[in-house]
Scaffold this motif. Structure first.
Motif, PDB file in Angstrom:
ATOM      1  N   UNK A 159      -0.270-107.801 -32.220  1.00  0.00           N
ATOM      2  CA  UNK A 159      -1.014-108.954 -31.749  1.00  0.00           C
ATOM      3  C   UNK A 159      -1.989-108.605 -30.640  1.00  0.00           C
ATOM      4  N   UNK A 160      -2.900-109.537 -30.350  1.00  0.00           N
ATOM      5  CA  UNK A 160      -3.904-109.347 -29.310  1.00  0.00           C
ATOM      6  C   UNK A 160      -4.237-110.706 -28.707  1.00  0.00           C
ATOM      7  N   UNK A 161      -4.968-110.689 -27.588  1.00  0.00           N
ATOM      8  CA  UNK A 161      -5.290-111.903 -26.836  1.00  0.00           C
ATOM      9  C   UNK A 161      -6.796-112.018 -26.679  1.00  0.00           C
ATOM     10  N   UNK A 162      -7.314-113.229 -26.872  1.00  0.00           N
ATOM     11  CA  UNK A 162      -8.763-113.447 -26.902  1.00  0.00           C
ATOM     12  C   UNK A 162      -9.155-114.479 -25.840  1.00  0.00           C
ATOM     13  N   UNK A 163     -10.168-114.129 -25.033  1.00  0.00           N
ATOM     14  CA  UNK A 163     -10.733-115.034 -24.033  1.00  0.00           C
ATOM     15  C   UNK A 163     -12.237-115.159 -24.279  1.00  0.00           C
ATOM     16  N   UNK A 164     -12.805-116.297 -23.864  1.00  0.00           N
ATOM     17  CA  UNK A 164     -14.257-116.468 -23.899  1.00  0.00           C
ATOM     18  C   UNK A 164     -14.810-116.336 -22.478  1.00  0.00           C
ATOM     19  N   UNK A 165     -15.913-115.619 -22.328  1.00  0.00           N
ATOM     20  CA  UNK A 165     -16.576-115.500 -21.030  1.00  0.00           C
ATOM     21  C   UNK A 165     -17.326-116.799 -20.742  1.00  0.00           C
ATOM     22  N   UNK A 166     -17.041-117.399 -19.589  1.00  0.00           N
ATOM     23  CA  UNK A 166     -17.724-118.640 -19.244  1.00  0.00           C
ATOM     24  C   UNK A 166     -18.509-118.546 -17.930  1.00  0.00           C
ATOM     25  N   UNK A 224       3.740-107.371 -26.989  1.00  0.00           N
ATOM     26  CA  UNK A 224       4.943-106.969 -26.273  1.00  0.00           C
ATOM     27  C   UNK A 224       4.904-107.371 -24.811  1.00  0.00           C
ATOM     28  N   UNK A 225       5.487-108.495 -24.489  1.00  0.00           N
ATOM     29  CA  UNK A 225       5.649-109.037 -23.138  1.00  0.00           C
ATOM     30  C   UNK A 225       4.387-109.648 -22.539  1.00  0.00           C
ATOM     31  N   UNK A 226       3.200-109.118 -22.829  1.00  0.00           N
ATOM     32  CA  UNK A 226       2.015-109.586 -22.128  1.00  0.00           C
ATOM     33  C   UNK A 226       1.732-111.070 -22.363  1.00  0.00           C
ATOM     34  N   UNK A 227       1.980-111.563 -23.566  1.00  0.00           N
ATOM     35  CA  UNK A 227       1.596-112.930 -23.908  1.00  0.00           C
ATOM     36  C   UNK A 227       2.442-113.995 -23.221  1.00  0.00           C
ATOM     37  N   UNK A 228       3.672-113.685 -22.894  1.00  0.00           N
ATOM     38  CA  UNK A 228       4.629-114.744 -22.556  1.00  0.00           C
ATOM     39  C   UNK A 228       5.290-114.639 -21.196  1.00  0.00           C
ATOM     40  N   UNK A 229       5.481-113.461 -20.689  1.00  0.00           N
ATOM     41  CA  UNK A 229       6.407-113.294 -19.565  1.00  0.00           C
ATOM     42  C   UNK A 229       5.988-114.042 -18.321  1.00  0.00           C
ATOM     43  N   UNK A 251     -13.818-111.643 -25.186  1.00  0.00           N
ATOM     44  CA  UNK A 251     -13.105-110.429 -24.780  1.00  0.00           C
ATOM     45  C   UNK A 251     -11.769-110.405 -25.515  1.00  0.00           C
ATOM     46  N   UNK A 252     -11.502-109.308 -26.194  1.00  0.00           N
ATOM     47  CA  UNK A 252     -10.249-109.136 -26.919  1.00  0.00           C
ATOM     48  C   UNK A 252      -9.408-108.090 -26.197  1.00  0.00           C
ATOM     49  N   UNK A 253      -8.256-108.518 -25.676  1.00  0.00           N
ATOM     50  CA  UNK A 253      -7.309-107.575 -25.066  1.00  0.00           C
ATOM     51  C   UNK A 253      -6.351-107.117 -26.158  1.00  0.00           C
ATOM     52  N   UNK A 254      -6.348-105.830 -26.478  1.00  0.00           N
ATOM     53  CA  UNK A 254      -5.579-105.352 -27.632  1.00  0.00           C
ATOM     54  C   UNK A 254      -4.101-105.144 -27.316  1.00  0.00           C
ATOM     55  N   UNK A 255      -3.290-105.241 -28.360  1.00  0.00           N
ATOM     56  CA  UNK A 255      -1.877-104.837 -28.313  1.00  0.00           C
ATOM     57  C   UNK A 255      -1.097-105.539 -27.213  1.00  0.00           C
ATOM     58  N   UNK A 256      -1.212-106.865 -27.156  1.00  0.00           N
ATOM     59  CA  UNK A 256      -0.562-107.630 -26.084  1.00  0.00           C
ATOM     60  C   UNK A 256       0.716-108.343 -26.524  1.00  0.00           C
ATOM     61  N   UNK A 265     -10.464-122.592 -25.915  1.00  0.00           N
ATOM     62  CA  UNK A 265      -9.799-121.867 -24.836  1.00  0.00           C
ATOM     63  C   UNK A 265      -9.211-120.577 -25.368  1.00  0.00           C
ATOM     64  N   UNK A 266      -8.506-119.836 -24.533  1.00  0.00           N
ATOM     65  CA  UNK A 266      -7.939-118.560 -24.975  1.00  0.00           C
ATOM     66  C   UNK A 266      -6.851-118.773 -26.024  1.00  0.00           C
ATOM     67  N   UNK A 267      -6.598-117.726 -26.807  1.00  0.00           N
ATOM     68  CA  UNK A 267      -5.537-117.776 -27.814  1.00  0.00           C
ATOM     69  C   UNK A 267      -5.053-116.358 -28.079  1.00  0.00           C
ATOM     70  N   UNK A 268      -3.889-116.271 -28.700  1.00  0.00           N
ATOM     71  CA  UNK A 268      -3.332-115.001 -29.141  1.00  0.00           C
ATOM     72  C   UNK A 268      -3.333-114.981 -30.668  1.00  0.00           C
ATOM     73  N   UNK A 269      -3.598-113.819 -31.257  1.00  0.00           N
ATOM     74  CA  UNK A 269      -3.350-113.705 -32.692  1.00  0.00           C
ATOM     75  C   UNK A 269      -2.281-112.644 -32.937  1.00  0.00           C
ATOM     76  N   UNK A 270      -1.428-112.929 -33.911  1.00  0.00           N
ATOM     77  CA  UNK A 270      -0.246-112.115 -34.190  1.00  0.00           C
ATOM     78  C   UNK A 270      -0.372-111.439 -35.545  1.00  0.00           C
ATOM     79  N   UNK A 271       0.128-110.208 -35.618  1.00  0.00           N
ATOM     80  CA  UNK A 271       0.087-109.403 -36.841  1.00  0.00           C
ATOM     81  C   UNK A 271       1.514-108.991 -37.195  1.00  0.00           C
TER      82      UNK A 271
END
Length: 453
Positions: free
Chosen positions: A322-329, A415-420, A408-413, A37-43
Motif C-alpha cells: 500500500x501507499x499514501x497519497x496527498x494533494x499539494x495545496x 506497515x504501521x505508517x497509515x494507522x499508528x 505526492x505519493x508516499x510509497x510502501x506505507x 483529501x488524502x487517502x491510502x491505497x492497498x495492494x
C-alpha cells in the motif's frame, strides 16, 4: 528555479510493479478529486505473496509453524480477510481488534491475544471464543483462572527477555515458576500451551537464542504435566524499503543542513530501511541460525523438542502492500528550497511517533507534463497550525517544480505508517483506504475497505 550545487541525499524505494501500474493508470488523480483529501491505497496481493513465502520458509526448514497477522500494523479489514484465506491467524491486542477480527470471520482458535494488562471484557470474550492468550503478569493469570468456562482457557506464558534489562513486559524467572505451578494445579481451568516473547530490534541471533531457551522450558513444563508445545517469537522480521548502497550512502551523507530548520535526527532512531535478510528470507535465516550453546540450527532444536513455532509478523506481511497519497495545496519559497503544504497531517505517517521521520522518497505526480525540470528541493508540511507538523523535514530534490494541485505519493506505507498515529486533528477526516483488487488491467479495479469502525 531549480537549484544547482552538491546533490541532496535521496532514498529511492525498491521497484514494485503493482504500485507503478497504479501510479501510471491515472486512477490516483480521480480518487484525490473524489475524496477531496488524502487517502491510502492497498495492494493485498502483496500480503498474499509474503504469507505464502513465510509458510514456505517454515516448510523448507522442516518446522511446524503457524503465522498470525499482527493486526495493529494496519487496521484495514482486507488484510484480515486475506490472512483467513491464506490459512493464517490474527494477533489482536484490544477488545475492538478482537471484535473486528471475529466479525470478519476469524475463528477463535486462530486468534492470539497479546498486550499487557488486558481488561476483563477482552479476557472474557477471548476465553469464550477459545482464543490463545499470552499472559503477561501473574494477576492476569489469576483473572483467567477465575473467569470460569466450560473448557480450559488456552494460554502462553510471556517471558521477560534478557534485553532490554528494564522491559515492562513478561514474567521473571521466579514469576514463571509460580505461574507454571499454578497452571499445573489449575489444569481444569487453564491449558498452558507454551511460551512467548517479544524482542525490540531486528537481530536474528538473540531471537534464536531465546527461542531455543523457551523450547527447553517446554521440557520443564511437560514434567509438570502441562502441554507446552508452542513457542511464539512475536514479530520483528525486518523488511527492505531500499537497496544497500542507497541506504548506506544516505546515512553517510545526511546532515542537519538537509532538513528544514536545520533539524537533527539521531541515525539510531531511523528504521533500518535496508536489511541484508528481509521478510521470509529473514525467517529462513533465523531458522538456520545456531543458538548459543547448541550444535544444531534453531530448526533442529524445535524439531527435537517437538515444538510448534508461532509468528506474529505485521510489517513483514505488508511490504509493498500500500501507499499514501496527498494533494499539494500550498507552495512557499524559503532560502534555496520550498515548503509544500499538503491536505493532510504528519499523523498519517507515524514515524514521528518515534522521534524519527519516514525516509523513503515521496513521488511527485504533476497535474500535467508541463513545467520546468531539474532539481527542486522541498520539505513537506501539514495543513495545521503546528510548527512541528511536517510529513518530511528532509529537503527532497524533486525532478520537477512542485505546484498546487500536484499529488505526492508516499510509497510502501501499509506497515504501521497509515494507522499508528492517525488523528482527526482540526476535525480533518481520517484518510480512507482504497483496496486495489486488480492491477493487471488497463484500469485498476478498486473499492473502499470494509473496516467496521
Amino acid at each position: 528555479m531549480a537549484v544547482s550545487g552538491r546533490p541532496l541525499p535521496t532514498l529511492p524505494v525498491l521497484p514494485d510493479a503493482a504500485t507503478d501500474r497504479v501510479v501510471a493508470s491515472g486512477l490516483l488523480t480521480e480518487l484525490a478529486h473524489a475524496f477531496g483529501g488524502p487517502f491510502h491505497f492497498l495492494l493485498p496481493d502483496a500480503f498474499d505473496t509474503h504469507l505464502r513465502a513465510m509458510r514456505d520458509a517454515l516448510t523448507g526448514a522442516g518446522v511446524d509453524g503457524f503465522v498470525y497477522f499482527a493486526k495493529k500494523a494496519n487496521k484495514a479489514a482486507v488484510f484480515v480477510e486475506r490472512a483467513i484465506a491464506g490459512g493464517a491467524g490474527v494477533d489482536v491486542a484490544s477488545l475492538a481488534e478482537l471484535r473486528e477480527a471475529l466479525g470478519h470471520g476469524v475463528r477463535g482458535e486462530h486468534l492470539v491475544v497479546t498486550g499487557p494488562a488486558k481488561g476483563p471484557a477482552l479476557l472474557h470474550l477471548a476465553v469464550q471464543h477459545g482464543a490463545l492468550i499470552a499472559v503477561d503478569a501473574l494477576d492476569e493469570l489469576d483473572a483467567l483462572v477465575a473467569v470460569g468456562s466450560s473448557r480450559p482457557t488456552r494460554i502462553l506464558l510471556r517471558v521477560l527477555p534478557p534485553a532490554p534489562p528494564f522491559s515492562r513486559f513478561g514474567l521473571t524467572e521466579a514469576e514463571l515458576n509460580t505461574a507454571l505451578n499454578l497452571c499445573s494445579r489449575e489444569g481444569h481451568a487453564v491449558r498452558m500451551e507454551g511460551f512467548s516473547f517479544h524482542l525490540s530490534g531486528y537481530a536474528l541471533q538473540p531471537r534464536a537464542d531465546l527461542a531455543a531457551r523457551l523450547a527447553s522450558l517446554c521440557h520443564k513444563a511437560r514434567v509438570l504435566g502441562l502441554e507446552a508445545s508452542r513457542v511464539s517469537i512475536g514479530g520483528g522480521l525486518p523488511i527492505s524499503y531500499t537497496d544497500a548502497d542507497s541506504w548506506h550512502g544516505f546515512l553517510a551523507e545526511q546532515n542537519s543542513s538537509h532538513y528544514h530548520a536545520g533539524k537533527t535526527f539521531h541515525t539510531g532512531d531511523f528504521y533500518p530501511y535496508y536489511s541484508p535478510a528481509a521478510g521470509a528470507d529473514a525467517l529462513a535465516r533465523l531458522l538456520a541460525t545456531r543458538p548459543e550453546g547448541s550444535d544444531t540450527a534453531l530448526s533442529g532444536v524445535l524439531q527435537e523438542a517437538g515444538v510448534t513455532l508461532l509468528l506474529e509478523p505485521g510489517r513483514a506481511l505488508l511490504h509493498q502492500a500500500g501507499a499514501t497519497v496527498f494533494r499539494i495545496q500550498g507552495v512557499k519559497g524559503r532560502d534555496g528550497y520550498r515548503i509544500l503544504t499538503v491536505d493532510g497531517t504528519s499523523l498519517s505517517l507515524s514515524e514521528q511517533w518515534f522521534n524519527s521521520e519516514y525516509l523513503p522518497d515521496p513521488v511527485l505526480l504533476p497535474q500535467d507534463s508541463g513545467g520546468p525540470t531539474g532539481r527542486f528541493p522541498a520539505s513537506v508540511a501539514a495543513a495545521t497550525c503546528l510548527e512541528s507538523d511536517l510529513l518530511t523535514w528532509r529537503k527532497i530534490p524533486f525532478p520537477r517544480c512542485p505546484r498546487v494541485g500536484d499529488l505526492l505519493v508516499y510509497p510502501n506505507t501499509a506497515g504501521y505508517q497509515m494507522d499508528s498515529n492517525e488523528s482527526p486533528f482540526h476535525d480533518l477526516a481520517l484518510p480512507p483506504k482504497v483496496v486495489i483488487d486488480r492491477t493487471d488491467r488497463p484500469r485498476p479495479r478498486w473499492r473502499l475497505d470494509r473496516h467496521f469502525v
